[in-house]
Design a protein around this motif. Structure first.
Motif, short mmCIF file in Angstrom:
data_model
loop_
_atom_site.label_atom_id
_atom_site.label_comp_id
_atom_site.label_asym_id
_atom_site.label_seq_id
_atom_site.Cartn_x
_atom_site.Cartn_y
_atom_site.Cartn_z
N ILE A 51 0.83 -1.23 -0.03
CA ILE A 51 -0.10 0.00 0.03
C ILE A 51 0.89 1.19 0.18
CG2 ILE A 51 -1.62 1.28 1.36
CD1 ILE A 51 -2.72 -0.99 0.07
N ASP A 52 1.67 1.40 0.94
CA ASP A 52 2.37 2.64 1.27
C ASP A 52 3.40 2.86 -0.10
OD1 ASP A 52 1.34 3.43 3.35
OD2 ASP A 52 2.84 2.73 4.64
N PRO A 53 4.17 1.86 -0.69
CA PRO A 53 5.15 1.92 -1.90
C PRO A 53 4.15 2.29 -2.94
CG PRO A 53 5.53 -0.02 -0.76
CD PRO A 53 4.49 0.33 -0.04
N LEU A 54 2.90 1.82 -3.12
CA LEU A 54 2.06 2.41 -4.49
C LEU A 54 1.88 3.77 -4.11
CD1 LEU A 54 -0.19 -0.91 -4.96
CD2 LEU A 54 1.41 0.05 -6.28
N ARG A 55 1.52 4.20 -3.05
CA ARG A 55 0.83 5.60 -2.83
C ARG A 55 2.02 6.47 -3.14
NH1 ARG A 55 -2.57 4.55 2.71
NH2 ARG A 55 -4.68 3.68 1.61
N ALA A 56 3.33 5.91 -2.74
CA ALA A 56 4.45 6.89 -2.88
C ALA A 56 4.83 6.97 -4.59
CB ALA A 56 5.78 6.14 -2.25
N ARG A 57 4.01 6.04 -5.31
CA ARG A 57 4.40 6.38 -6.88
C ARG A 57 3.32 7.07 -7.19
NH1 ARG A 57 7.49 2.02 -8.75
NH2 ARG A 57 8.87 1.23 -7.25
N GLY A 58 2.50 7.39 -6.34
CA GLY A 58 1.33 8.51 -6.79
C GLY A 58 0.06 7.51 -7.27
N ARG A 59 -0.03 6.35 -6.86
CA ARG A 59 -1.13 5.38 -6.88
C ARG A 59 -1.96 5.06 -5.69
NH1 ARG A 59 -2.06 5.08 -12.21
NH2 ARG A 59 -0.07 5.15 -13.38
N PRO A 60 -3.18 5.69 -5.57
CA PRO A 60 -4.10 5.42 -4.56
C PRO A 60 -4.41 4.16 -4.28
CG PRO A 60 -4.97 7.42 -6.07
CD PRO A 60 -3.73 6.65 -6.85
N ALA A 61 -4.26 3.32 -3.06
CA ALA A 61 -4.24 1.97 -3.27
C ALA A 61 -5.04 1.66 -1.90
CB ALA A 61 -2.84 1.37 -2.87
N LEU A 62 -5.83 0.50 -1.91
CA LEU A 62 -6.77 0.19 -1.02
C LEU A 62 -6.61 -1.25 -0.82
CD1 LEU A 62 -9.37 0.56 0.69
CD2 LEU A 62 -10.77 0.03 -1.12
N HIS A 63 -6.59 -1.65 0.36
CA HIS A 63 -6.37 -3.07 0.66
C HIS A 63 -7.80 -3.74 1.34
CE1 HIS A 63 -4.37 -6.52 3.35
NE2 HIS A 63 -4.98 -7.03 2.31
N VAL A 64 -8.36 -4.74 0.48
CA VAL A 64 -9.52 -5.42 1.20
C VAL A 64 -9.40 -6.80 1.32
CG1 VAL A 64 -11.90 -5.81 0.22
CG2 VAL A 64 -10.98 -3.80 -0.29
N ARG A 65 -9.71 -7.40 2.42
CA ARG A 65 -9.33 -8.64 3.03
C ARG A 65 -10.70 -9.58 2.84
NH1 ARG A 65 -7.01 -4.93 6.14
NH2 ARG A 65 -4.83 -5.41 6.70
N THR A 66 -10.44 -10.66 2.31
CA THR A 66 -11.79 -11.58 2.24
C THR A 66 -12.24 -11.91 3.58
OG1 THR A 66 -10.52 -13.53 2.01
CG2 THR A 66 -11.09 -12.49 0.20
N THR A 67 -11.76 -11.98 4.57
CA THR A 67 -12.44 -12.14 5.86
C THR A 67 -13.28 -11.07 6.37
OG1 THR A 67 -10.40 -10.80 6.78
CG2 THR A 67 -10.23 -13.38 7.13
N ASP A 68 -13.20 -9.94 5.60
CA ASP A 68 -14.37 -9.05 5.81
C ASP A 68 -15.49 -9.15 4.94
OD1 ASP A 68 -12.87 -7.53 7.82
OD2 ASP A 68 -11.64 -6.47 6.32
N PHE A 69 -15.56 -10.13 3.82
CA PHE A 69 -16.46 -10.35 3.15
C PHE A 69 -16.90 -12.06 3.46
CE2 PHE A 69 -15.00 -6.44 1.27
CZ PHE A 69 -16.34 -6.02 0.72
N LEU A 70 -17.03 -12.45 4.31
CA LEU A 70 -17.47 -13.62 4.69
C LEU A 70 -19.05 -13.75 4.85
CD1 LEU A 70 -14.97 -14.88 7.58
CD2 LEU A 70 -14.98 -15.43 5.03
N ARG A 71 -19.63 -14.90 4.37
CA ARG A 71 -20.97 -15.21 4.37
C ARG A 71 -21.47 -15.16 6.01
NH1 ARG A 71 -22.28 -19.49 -0.17
NH2 ARG A 71 -22.35 -18.19 -2.04
N PRO A 72 -22.48 -14.73 6.36
CA PRO A 72 -23.03 -14.84 7.58
C PRO A 72 -22.93 -16.25 8.10
CG PRO A 72 -24.96 -13.69 6.38
CD PRO A 72 -23.81 -14.12 5.48
#
Length: 215
Positions: A51-72
């Motif tokens: 994330i930080d290296p990409l942002r340092a290159r001027g690329r907005p970056a977002l990290h999404v974890r599949t653990t935050d997209f589990l089914r009920p």
């Protein structure tokens, strides 16, 4: 096939270079990156490190974890808490991940991305706020069993463990998932087609798997 040893720091640098270059070719859209690997390989750590290296290159970056997209839990655990086939086939809400992350970040998408859909601890909607990812940005999705299915990625990174290393490094309470990874290797074989394959039997000494040069 050539195995090239690399330091963890150099791996992050090389992946940052590759993703930045690839993002240059999707300037009017966003780059969707899948960082795939079992929990023992810590794919979320690699994604977070980019994330930080990409942002340092001027690329907005977002990290999404599949653990935050589990089914009920009522759906996810319907066949038991330790059923490897259920884990393989349906723990992650892939429809929600496509709808809230991959489609908005894809060609023609709005860029309005939801970083978290479900809180597995409380078993309730996470109520996270949407994030606007500008054109040319990068979204990194990390988790196990990501490839070979219905999830659309522009770049795929697979963290590979030998069967013995996978068994050795998987926490005892998670070893019931091992048959799911055996099935994944047999049915999907992500190491055969991922854009980047990294062996991480020893996380301190990763190695990039490169195709052999043509004769």
């Amino acid at each position: 096939m050539h195995i090239r040893p690399i330091t963890p720091e150099r791996l992050v640098t090389e992946l940052t270079d590759r993703l930045t270059e690839r993002a240059d070719h999707v300037a009017e859209a966003r780059l969707r990156v899948g960082v795939d690997g079992p929990s023992a390989a810590r794919p979320e750590d690699l994604a977070a490190a980019l994330i930080d290296p990409l942002r340092a290159r001027g690329r907005p970056a977002l990290h999404v974890r599949t653990t935050d997209f589990l089914r009920p839990a009522s759906v996810r655990l319907e066949q038991g808490r330790t059923n490897p086939d259920a884990y393989y086939e349906g723990w992650v809400d892939e429809a929600g991940l496509r709808r809230e992350v991959l489609d908005p970040a894809g060609p023609g998408g709005s860029g309005r991305v939801l970083p978290s859909l479900w809180d597995a601890t409380t078993d309730r909607a996470s109520r996270a706020a949407y994030v606007d990812l500008p054109a040319g940005g990068v979204v990194l999705v990390s988790g196990p069993l990501l490839l070979g299915g219905a999830l659309d990625f522009d770049v795929t990174v697979h963290l590979a463990l030998s069967p013995s290393a996978l068994r050795r490094r998987t926490e005892p309470e998670q070893r019931w998932t091992l048959p799911a990874f055996d099935r994944y290797a047999d049915e999907v074989d992500p190491a055969s087609f991922a854009d980047v394959v990294v062996r991480v039997d020893d996380p301190r000494h990763p190695a990039v798997v490169e195709p052999s040069a043509s004769a």
